[in-house]
Design a protein around this motif. Sequence first.
Motif, PDB file in Angstrom:
ATOM      1  N   PHE A 194      41.431  49.148  28.029  1.00  0.00           N
ATOM      2  CA  PHE A 194      42.044  50.081  29.510  1.00  0.00           C
ATOM      3  C   PHE A 194      40.522  49.614  30.406  1.00  0.00           C
ATOM      4  O   PHE A 194      41.416  50.081  31.706  1.00  0.00           O
ATOM      5  CB  PHE A 194      42.614  51.043  28.915  1.00  0.00           C
ATOM      6  CG  PHE A 194      43.060  51.148  27.581  1.00  0.00           C
ATOM      7  CD1 PHE A 194      44.934  50.833  28.352  1.00  0.00           C
ATOM      8  CD2 PHE A 194      43.749  51.039  25.824  1.00  0.00           C
ATOM      9  CE1 PHE A 194      45.740  51.207  27.006  1.00  0.00           C
ATOM     10  CE2 PHE A 194      44.521  51.215  25.126  1.00  0.00           C
ATOM     11  CZ  PHE A 194      45.268  51.079  25.585  1.00  0.00           C
ATOM     12  N   ASN A 195      39.154  49.978  30.351  1.00  0.00           N
ATOM     13  CA  ASN A 195      38.848  50.232  31.278  1.00  0.00           C
ATOM     14  C   ASN A 195      38.200  48.805  31.691  1.00  0.00           C
ATOM     15  O   ASN A 195      37.702  48.399  32.822  1.00  0.00           O
ATOM     16  CB  ASN A 195      37.507  50.670  30.352  1.00  0.00           C
ATOM     17  CG  ASN A 195      37.245  52.527  30.013  1.00  0.00           C
ATOM     18  OD1 ASN A 195      38.089  52.545  30.916  1.00  0.00           O
ATOM     19  ND2 ASN A 195      36.399  52.413  29.230  1.00  0.00           N
ATOM     20  N   GLN A 196      38.536  47.518  30.782  1.00  0.00           N
ATOM     21  CA  GLN A 196      38.416  46.246  31.412  1.00  0.00           C
ATOM     22  C   GLN A 196      39.435  45.913  32.295  1.00  0.00           C
ATOM     23  O   GLN A 196      38.871  44.660  32.811  1.00  0.00           O
ATOM     24  CB  GLN A 196      37.760  45.254  30.104  1.00  0.00           C
ATOM     25  CG  GLN A 196      36.634  45.920  29.937  1.00  0.00           C
ATOM     26  CD  GLN A 196      35.347  45.515  30.291  1.00  0.00           C
ATOM     27  OE1 GLN A 196      34.926  44.106  31.091  1.00  0.00           O
ATOM     28  NE2 GLN A 196      34.307  46.713  29.845  1.00  0.00           N
ATOM     29  N   LEU A 197      40.285  46.168  32.216  1.00  0.00           N
ATOM     30  CA  LEU A 197      41.398  45.520  33.324  1.00  0.00           C
ATOM     31  C   LEU A 197      41.163  46.066  34.750  1.00  0.00           C
ATOM     32  O   LEU A 197      41.230  44.891  35.491  1.00  0.00           O
ATOM     33  CB  LEU A 197      42.308  46.701  33.174  1.00  0.00           C
ATOM     34  CG  LEU A 197      43.305  46.329  32.072  1.00  0.00           C
ATOM     35  CD1 LEU A 197      44.878  47.240  32.194  1.00  0.00           C
ATOM     36  CD2 LEU A 197      44.632  45.008  32.299  1.00  0.00           C
ATOM     37  N   GLY A 198      40.361  47.401  34.897  1.00  0.00           N
ATOM     38  CA  GLY A 198      40.167  47.125  36.373  1.00  0.00           C
ATOM     39  C   GLY A 198      38.754  46.662  36.558  1.00  0.00           C
ATOM     40  O   GLY A 198      37.613  46.334  37.594  1.00  0.00           O
ATOM     41  N   GLN A 199      37.351  45.490  35.770  1.00  0.00           N
ATOM     42  CA  GLN A 199      36.488  45.288  35.584  1.00  0.00           C
ATOM     43  C   GLN A 199      36.551  43.755  35.401  1.00  0.00           C
ATOM     44  O   GLN A 199      35.516  42.511  35.501  1.00  0.00           O
ATOM     45  CB  GLN A 199      35.934  45.232  34.483  1.00  0.00           C
ATOM     46  CG  GLN A 199      35.852  46.938  34.148  1.00  0.00           C
ATOM     47  CD  GLN A 199      34.573  47.483  35.345  1.00  0.00           C
ATOM     48  OE1 GLN A 199      33.554  46.530  35.848  1.00  0.00           O
ATOM     49  NE2 GLN A 199      35.342  48.639  35.957  1.00  0.00           N
ATOM     50  N   VAL A 200      37.771  42.504  35.896  1.00  0.00           N
ATOM     51  CA  VAL A 200      38.018  41.326  35.690  1.00  0.00           C
ATOM     52  C   VAL A 200      37.582  40.334  36.823  1.00  0.00           C
ATOM     53  O   VAL A 200      37.097  41.110  37.529  1.00  0.00           O
ATOM     54  CB  VAL A 200      39.436  41.038  36.016  1.00  0.00           C
ATOM     55  CG1 VAL A 200      40.167  41.582  34.464  1.00  0.00           C
ATOM     56  CG2 VAL A 200      40.164  41.158  37.104  1.00  0.00           C
ATOM     57  N   ASP A 201      36.331  39.457  36.890  1.00  0.00           N
ATOM     58  CA  ASP A 201      36.032  38.320  37.609  1.00  0.00           C
ATOM     59  C   ASP A 201      36.700  37.078  37.738  1.00  0.00           C
ATOM     60  O   ASP A 201      36.357  36.270  37.313  1.00  0.00           O
ATOM     61  CB  ASP A 201      34.352  38.295  37.125  1.00  0.00           C
ATOM     62  CG  ASP A 201      33.653  38.061  38.117  1.00  0.00           C
ATOM     63  OD1 ASP A 201      34.646  37.282  39.714  1.00  0.00           O
ATOM     64  OD2 ASP A 201      32.701  37.780  38.076  1.00  0.00           O
ATOM     65  N   ILE A 202      37.650  37.484  38.896  1.00  0.00           N
ATOM     66  CA  ILE A 202      38.347  35.962  38.781  1.00  0.00           C
ATOM     67  C   ILE A 202      37.643  35.004  39.090  1.00  0.00           C
ATOM     68  O   ILE A 202      37.736  34.098  39.549  1.00  0.00           O
ATOM     69  CB  ILE A 202      40.102  36.430  40.285  1.00  0.00           C
ATOM     70  CG1 ILE A 202      39.142  36.292  41.821  1.00  0.00           C
ATOM     71  CG2 ILE A 202      40.565  37.148  39.649  1.00  0.00           C
ATOM     72  CD1 ILE A 202      40.093  36.174  42.308  1.00  0.00           C
ATOM     73  N   THR A 203      36.428  35.263  39.896  1.00  0.00           N
ATOM     74  CA  THR A 203      35.395  33.480  39.955  1.00  0.00           C
ATOM     75  C   THR A 203      34.724  33.325  38.766  1.00  0.00           C
ATOM     76  O   THR A 203      34.111  32.101  39.204  1.00  0.00           O
ATOM     77  CB  THR A 203      34.179  34.394  41.234  1.00  0.00           C
ATOM     78  OG1 THR A 203      33.405  35.281  40.448  1.00  0.00           O
ATOM     79  CG2 THR A 203      34.862  34.432  42.227  1.00  0.00           C
TER      80      THR A 203
END
Length: 235
Positions: A194-203
């Motif tokens: 749940f917390n990691q949803l806001g931590q994604v890095d598309i690069t």
Amino acid sequence: MLNYLKADVYRMQKEHLSLLSLGLLLVFASLFAYLYREDTSQTAAQNLVMVWTTLLPLFFVTPAKIFLGEDLTNRTINNVLIKSQNRLKVFAYKWGMTIALAWSYLVVALGVTSLVHHLLSGVASYSLVFTYLWYQLPLYTVIISLCALIFAFFDRIYQSYMVYIIIALLFDQLFSLMMGMIFQTDKLTPYMMFNQLGQVDITGHYLTPTSLVAILFTIFYALAGYLLFAKREFK
């Protein structure tokens, strides 16, 4: 399976099962787009995506309720099982449709948010928004699977609602706090979905350790759900 789908679509239309949740999705999508209407920066797409990360998982209860919770609680699943005599086929359909409907909620929520933001600000950010969604998809899918497993486990819908909402709102935070206080470590933080949803890095790479763990647990939840479904007596 086509007959199952026709029956479920008819039931959803007749009983307006997803009308409220879709209405709320549209309201929140418009609200979030309005709040960021003056944001024309390069991070606008990221902001539009991240504002949903806490709220969207709560909408997954509707697909799980429609395809698993109601049938199992009301024992109407017996009608399907009598006709099919194949629990794996029935389970695969219901589990798959739960995930598919939840995915459609993701697309609607972020698509409408992007559209309204485009109309209000003049900035089109569809490509970046859906790129973020693509990177978030393994995390959302494991959360959807957890929700489906909870609805397959409990006999009462209100129990499933309560347990899932508590997990969605508090589990990651409480678990991280306990790990930090008791074991003095934060090494498990990258796996708090749940917390990691806001931590994604598309690069970065798509298949990160976090997304791989999400895929692994998605499979685990599906297998656990089927084992429960296969052995459960619906009387």
